[in-house]
Write a protein that holds these residues in place. Sequence first.
Motif, PDB file in Angstrom:
ATOM      1  N   SER A  77       0.261   7.833   2.223  1.00 30.57           N
ATOM      2  CA  SER A  77      -0.850   6.977   1.824  1.00 30.57           C
ATOM      3  C   SER A  77      -2.172   7.513   2.353  1.00 30.57           C
ATOM      4  O   SER A  77      -3.172   7.533   1.644  1.00 30.57           O
ATOM      5  CB  SER A  77      -0.639   5.549   2.322  1.00 30.57           C
TER       6      SER A  77
ATOM      7  N   LEU B  32       0.856  -1.187   0.000  1.00 32.88           N
ATOM      8  CA  LEU B  32       0.000   0.000   0.000  1.00 32.88           C
ATOM      9  C   LEU B  32       0.887   1.231   0.000  1.00 32.88           C
ATOM     10  O   LEU B  32       1.814   1.339   0.811  1.00 32.88           O
ATOM     11  CB  LEU B  32      -0.892  -0.014   1.246  1.00 32.88           C
ATOM     12  N   LEU B  33       0.619   2.161  -0.918  1.00 31.62           N
ATOM     13  CA  LEU B  33       1.391   3.388  -1.005  1.00 31.62           C
ATOM     14  C   LEU B  33       0.504   4.474  -1.591  1.00 31.62           C
ATOM     15  O   LEU B  33      -0.707   4.273  -1.742  1.00 31.62           O
ATOM     16  CB  LEU B  33       2.643   3.148  -1.872  1.00 31.62           C
ATOM     17  N   ASP B  34       1.062   5.594  -1.951  1.00 30.26           N
ATOM     18  CA  ASP B  34       0.280   6.691  -2.521  1.00 30.26           C
ATOM     19  C   ASP B  34       0.364   6.743  -4.040  1.00 30.26           C
ATOM     20  O   ASP B  34      -0.058   7.713  -4.656  1.00 30.26           O
ATOM     21  CB  ASP B  34       0.714   8.030  -1.911  1.00 30.26           C
TER      22      ASP B  34
ATOM     23  N   ASN C  68      -3.265  10.467   0.364  1.00 33.70           N
ATOM     24  CA  ASN C  68      -3.839  10.006  -0.898  1.00 33.70           C
ATOM     25  C   ASN C  68      -5.260   9.480  -0.702  1.00 33.70           C
ATOM     26  O   ASN C  68      -6.153   9.757  -1.507  1.00 33.70           O
ATOM     27  CB  ASN C  68      -2.944   8.928  -1.517  1.00 33.70           C
TER      28      ASN C  68
ATOM     29  N   THR D 277      -2.391   2.267  -4.526  1.00 36.97           N
ATOM     30  CA  THR D 277      -3.164   3.074  -3.595  1.00 36.97           C
ATOM     31  C   THR D 277      -4.280   2.188  -3.052  1.00 36.97           C
ATOM     32  O   THR D 277      -4.547   1.106  -3.605  1.00 36.97           O
ATOM     33  CB  THR D 277      -3.787   4.291  -4.303  1.00 36.97           C
TER      34      THR D 277
END
Length: 91
Positions: A73, A19-21, A76, A44
């Motif tokens: 994250s 999980l990231l932006d 976002n 995302t």
Amino acid sequence: MNLGSHKHSERVWFFDFGLLDVNSNGYYGTGMKANTNSIWKVRTLEGLMAEMNHQHKVIDVLKIDIEGAEWSSLHNMLEEGILHYVKQLVS
């Protein structure tokens, strides 16, 4: 984690992405071990939900512990409005 996506048990699945932006199949970043750089498949939250065909489904509890990337994250998620589907967020 050096594990591919797999079914862990009857109702638990492990998916080999983070999980990231950003959405990327080739994100280059530092892993959990200092000075260890790797290529990661990241999404995302909206991207993860789309990939798993979970759009517009409620998440009862979203637990995130992503080594400092929680803030970008979360920013976002707020921009995308995806937290509307999350009942409880735990970090």
